[in-house]
Design an enzyme around this catalytic site. Sequence first.
Site, short mmCIF file in Angstrom:
data_model
loop_
_atom_site.label_atom_id
_atom_site.label_comp_id
_atom_site.label_asym_id
_atom_site.label_seq_id
_atom_site.Cartn_x
_atom_site.Cartn_y
_atom_site.Cartn_z
CB SER A 85 -0.94 0.00 1.20
OG SER A 85 -0.20 -0.22 2.39
CG ASP A 135 -2.61 4.92 8.05
OD1 ASP A 135 -1.45 4.51 8.30
OD2 ASP A 135 -3.07 5.01 6.91
CG HIS A 191 -0.70 3.90 4.50
ND1 HIS A 191 -1.49 3.18 5.35
CD2 HIS A 191 -0.21 3.03 3.60
CE1 HIS A 191 -1.48 1.90 4.98
NE2 HIS A 191 -0.70 1.78 3.93
#
Length: 464
Positions: A162, A436, A439
């Site tokens: 990702s 998160d 990312h």
Amino acid sequence: MEWSVIQKKVGPLLWLLVISTVLVLFIMHSSPAFSVSIKAVLTQSPLVTASDVTNQSASLPANTGGVTPVHDGSSSPQLSADGIEEQCDTSKGKWVREPGASIYTNLTCPTYPDINNCGKYGKDQSYLYWRWQPDGCDIPRFEPETFLNIVRGKRMAFVGDSLARNQIDSLLCLLSQVTSYAFIAGANSTPEISRSYDLQHDALILVQAETPREVSRDSSGKYVTWYFPPHDFTLMVMWTEYFVEARPRIINGTASNSFEIHLDRVSTSWAEKLPGVDYAVLSGGNWFFRAIHLYEEGKIVGCVNCREQNLTEFGVAVTIRRALRTALRFISSCEDCEGLVTFLRTFTSSHFENGSWLTGGYCNRTQPSNETRTPPDDVAWEIRKIQLEEIERVRRPESGGKTRFGVLDVTKAMMLRADAHPGDHWTKKSKASVNDCLHWCLPGPIDMWSDLLLATLEKKFLPS
Ligand SMILES: *[C@@H]1O[C@H](CO)[C@@H](O)[C@H](O)[C@H]1NC(C)=O
Ligand SMILES: *[C@@H]1O[C@H](CO)[C@@H](O)[C@H](O)[C@H]1NC(C)=O
Ligand SMILES: *[C@@H]1O[C@H](CO)[C@@H](O)[C@H](O)[C@H]1NC(C)=O
Ligand SMILES: *[C@@H]1O[C@H](CO)[C@@H](O)[C@H](O)[C@H]1NC(C)=O
Ligand SMILES: *[C@@H]1O[C@H](CO)[C@@H](O)[C@H](O)[C@H]1NC(C)=O
Ligand SMILES: *[C@@H]1O[C@H](CO)[C@@H](O)[C@H](O)[C@H]1NC(C)=O
């Protein structure tokens, strides 16, 4: 008059815009309000802010569309056998304040992914105003038109997890921005503009770079292709967690969080799509922190993060080395990969405090770290070292490789940016979803990876 420059840079559809703007400029030239107007045009562009033009011009690379830049990028290159040398050691440096924001925003990027929209979900935007300053060189700011000219007619694939997707999303936003300038004689420009671009020319017209068109997408959204028609450029993302063959372990009839991977078998899902690709950017590492059963020659040989007494614990770093070696060997001996250049984007760690991707934790720091020392036992640093060693191995002439390899060394820079993850500022699917801290917000420091990619492709770093 630079009409040939204009013709080269402007697609047929934009000709109308250019011609009408020329007319407007020439009419306005006779009015005293003109110099104010051109300045207004510049300050409204997402790329050139008022502070860029007046204060930052010296540190910006020249956006001169056809006009030779003043610098020549002389730094001391470490030559390797194949010519994709790392010209600039980007692993040592610091984040310095940068008053100019990114060239795009959540409003100006047509492909903007909501999942990285940290501003919308309430994150303070101070993380935007920093620039990575390596110790020995400058990385020029991304210039979309330059990038598109280099990759004209080519195919580029981001292969990985990702974070590969995060990087391509950043690149798509960068490429969609206003960037090209045509210079028209006969109109007065403000002194600031002349100074900042070092031009004799009299006026600027801004020309929009192109909007990527999505041309294919698999049902899971893990293989997506975009096309940029005027530059005949194809950009792809190809999903793989481990680069090698992998499948989730089935426990009591359902797929679990843990995996079985074959260290000696490259994953065909991306590998068979590699022929025809001109540039590949590999991105991986974070999936190796799960519980994984490891196979070689079809037999279980060990595991990572498992508690089974009778299996050898390989550890994350060794496992990454084995899987990467298999992937790089495949690429280097790929029969139909004429001219392929592969870049390895070095590992970046997550910044969970008091937790992990699977257990939770938070990342609410508000400034980059200014720590210059890297602890010798830092896991990210260890993984980066292994990645560099495996690239060196496959670059050696005696490896018999047919393709070329380069490195985008971002580990240290990103290690210092615990402040630039979404944290809890993102669209969580449920209240139970974790923060998160892996990312990166867009725009954000991940945009630097594209600066680095372009500078490496162009072989143009600036002396600092
Ligand atoms: C865009 O980001 C800003 C913060 O920079 C935020 O206030 C705004 O709500 C966002 N807008 C959209 C449409 O996402
Ligand atoms: C599988 O299911 C059985 C019976 O429901 C249970 O006892 C066992 O702990 C489960 N195993 C795992 C690994 O979850
Ligand atoms: C390891 O032990 C487990 C039971 O504890 C068994 O199911 C498994 O087959 C064993 N693996 C090997 C490689 O011997
Ligand atoms: C985070 O964990 C450390 C030790 O594991 C503990 O000392 C500290 O209090 C924790 N902090 C929070 C905010 O939970
Ligand atoms: C970050 O979050 C933790 C846990 O919620 C909290 O204890 C800490 O005070 C926060 N730090 C800042 C700088 O907001
Ligand atoms: C690093 O940042 C801390 C605050 O986070 C500050 O106290 C310290 O002076 C800084 N050190 C340097 C060398 O800038």
